[in-house]
Design an enzyme around this catalytic site. Structure first.
Site, PDB file in Angstrom:
ATOM      1  CG  HIS A 118       4.699  -4.704   5.112  1.00 18.03           C
ATOM      2  ND1 HIS A 118       3.696  -3.863   5.539  1.00 18.03           N
ATOM      3  CD2 HIS A 118       4.329  -5.943   5.531  1.00 18.03           C
ATOM      4  CE1 HIS A 118       2.772  -4.563   6.181  1.00 18.03           C
ATOM      5  NE2 HIS A 118       3.124  -5.823   6.183  1.00 18.03           N
TER       6      HIS A 118
ATOM      7  CG  HIS B 127      -2.529  -4.720  10.764  1.00 16.51           C
ATOM      8  ND1 HIS B 127      -2.021  -5.833  11.381  1.00 16.51           N
ATOM      9  CD2 HIS B 127      -2.330  -4.904   9.445  1.00 16.51           C
ATOM     10  CE1 HIS B 127      -1.530  -6.652  10.459  1.00 16.51           C
ATOM     11  NE2 HIS B 127      -1.718  -6.125   9.283  1.00 16.51           N
TER      12      HIS B 127
ATOM     13  CG  ASP C  99      -1.962  -8.317   5.134  1.00 15.11           C
ATOM     14  OD1 ASP C  99      -0.801  -8.539   4.743  1.00 15.11           O
ATOM     15  OD2 ASP C  99      -2.225  -8.010   6.314  1.00 15.11           O
ATOM     16  CG  HIS C 100      -0.062  -4.419   4.377  1.00 17.20           C
ATOM     17  ND1 HIS C 100      -0.181  -3.410   5.291  1.00 17.20           N
ATOM     18  CD2 HIS C 100      -0.185  -5.566   5.087  1.00 17.20           C
ATOM     19  CE1 HIS C 100      -0.339  -3.929   6.507  1.00 17.20           C
ATOM     20  NE2 HIS C 100      -0.344  -5.239   6.406  1.00 17.20           N
TER      21      HIS C 100
ATOM     22  CG  ASP D 291       1.669  -5.266   9.297  1.00 12.78           C
ATOM     23  OD1 ASP D 291       0.900  -4.300   9.295  1.00 12.78           O
ATOM     24  OD2 ASP D 291       1.378  -6.385   8.833  1.00 12.78           O
TER      25      ASP D 291
HETATM   26 ZN    ZN Z   1       2.195  -7.782   7.446  1.00  8.35          ZN
END
Ligand code: ZN
Ligand code: ZN
Lengths: 307, 307
Positions: A63, A269, A67-68, A211
């Site tokens: 996504h 995570h 942070d990804h 996530d």
């Molecule tokens: Zn996220």
């Protein structure tokens, strides 16, 4: 096949857990590495490993949260600068193309390798003679995908000793028998490959999720997986907060592992609110429900063995 | 006033030199920090320092090459996540706005502080009662700016002892005299502030340049600077390569320092081709021409003293 953790934190980088990136090492299988997510400084993490950026063949973005994602333009640029010339394909949600294109265009970065960007929808997003990759939407604040990587079965081992004992001489014919061909010998005998080839080696399944709240799509993607990598942003007991922020707890990840009947669960995570001294507790929380659980750490590697 | 080096490498991150970022600490002067460039993982470097992201008030981007830019979306996001609420202004070349906006929009990042993005042209780009910042285009493959930060002169020290000796009692009146006001006493006497206030404290000048070939604009921006931070991607003798790639050598940086009559020169943007053992040689090359030269290293700090 190995899962190598380049970043295992949530939201913002911390000293011991960088933002998310996971390398699926398929070096023996195809001489390649696949990256799942590319948080900022993924290329910096790689500097401290044996991973060669030019080996990275595919990048799957779960996504588009920063942070990804924010390490992707830097990784793609440096891979070129460091002499990578083989093609790269990046898969991810709609919007990915604009983001990559503007990042590379504005910085006048010209890659020395072909870059393909695939904005995905649910379904089989990749297939070749070795692997299929299936994507499904999870439950997050923005579209977040989980990926199910399925290795195709390999032909069983050739029983060479048995062939020789039956008077068949080693040569190119052995390869044809192993490939399942009913070879006819000069004397007219037809060799039944089933008699000389062991059972198929079962391909492995690795499920890597973006996530998500606990959800049915995760359970479906993880069915019978050899390894499930599930987020566990929060500790057991924080289910309300997890729900509110579209994340999962350790216990919820274990519940998914249980319901999907997976072989091994890895939690990642992890929120920076949890100190290193608390990490074993997080692992234990999941183990209570699903004993074959490990908690990820940056630079940890998990081998996915054939069963 | 201190220059703190967060990243001193060129092009790609290396273990000992991250891509470019420099913090100008103005904590005593205005309780703030200004960032010059924000290469990938600048926020990670900050994690290992005493710098608080919420103190960072302004970011000046010299040019839009990735090694000076790709850390910006992550830095801006994390500053918000970590509770920064005071405004931030980012200055840089045309294109910056699109890049920041798409990076934040695509990741659905909502900052908890006002963000202002200023696409600059040559000239004075900022002025308040303490500082002016002037920008000029240098000579690089893409538009690359140098910044001249000029601190305004401060009023001299108040000679309180002399005032008291002359029968003037301490009170709010002292502040008015220090500010240069000709105060009239109750008895009609007019106090000439010039008699009781020392000479102005000269403001300092720091010049921070983006990537550039040796050029006149650099010399102009650096005139009489207390500190000049100049790139030195290549060693002395590599002038041809430096010209071809729009960079400078150690000797060329020293030449600029000399011609601009600066007080101190700091070399940065050092190519990863140079091993740590070679760094003192790079410094010496510049010192031959301009003795007050130091080579930057990640986490090095240079104090800019009043002269
Ligand atoms: Zn996220
Ligand atoms: Zn540059």
């Amino acid at each position: 096949m190995k899962a190598f953790f380049l970043g295992t934190g949530a939201g913002v980088p911390a000293k011991l857990r960088n933002v998310t990136s996971i390398a699926l090492k398929l070096l023996e299988e195809r001489g390649a590495i696949w990256l799942f997510d590319c948080g900022e400084a993924t290329q910096h993490q790689i500097l401290h490993t044996s991973i060669k950026p030019r080996r990275i063949e595919k990048v799957f973005i779960t996504h588009l949260h920063g942070d990804h994602l924010y390490g992707l333009p830097g990784f793609l640029s440096s891979r070129s600068f460091q002499g990578g010339t083989s093609p790269v394909t990046v898969y991810g949600p709609k919007g990915l193309k604009d983001y990559i294109n503007i990042s590379l265009t504005i910085s006048q970065t010209y890659l020395k390798y072909p870059l393909k960007i695939v904005e995905i929808e649910e379904g089989i997003i990749f297939e070749d003679d070795q692997f299929t990759v299936e994507a499904k939407l999870l439950e997050h604040g923005i579209p977040s995908y989980g990926y199910r990587v399925v290795e195709k079965n390999l032909p069983g081992t050739l029983m060479a000793d048995k062939l020789i004992a039956d008077g068949i001489k080693p040569g190119p014919i052995f390869k044809r028998i192993k490939a399942g061909e009913a070879v006819t010998l000069d004397d007219g005998t037809v060799i039944d490959p089933a008699r000389y080839v062991g059972p198929d080696q079962k391909g492995r399944i690795v499920t890597i999720l973006g996530d998500t709240r606990i959800c049915q799509a995760a359970i479906n993607l993880a069915q019978q997986a050899d390894l499930l990598i599930h987020e566990a942003t929060f500790a057991s007991g924080e289910e309300e907060m997890a729900y509110e922020y579209f994340h999962s707890t350790t216990t919820q990840a274990a519940e998914v592992a249980n319901q999907a009947d997976v072989h091994q669960l890895c939690l990642t995570h992890i929120s920076s609110r949890y100190e290193p001294s608390h990490w074993p507790t997080l692992e234990e929380e999941a183990c209570t429900l699903f004993p074959r659980t490990v908690i990820a750490e940056d630079f940890k590697e998990i081998e996915v063995l054939r069963r």
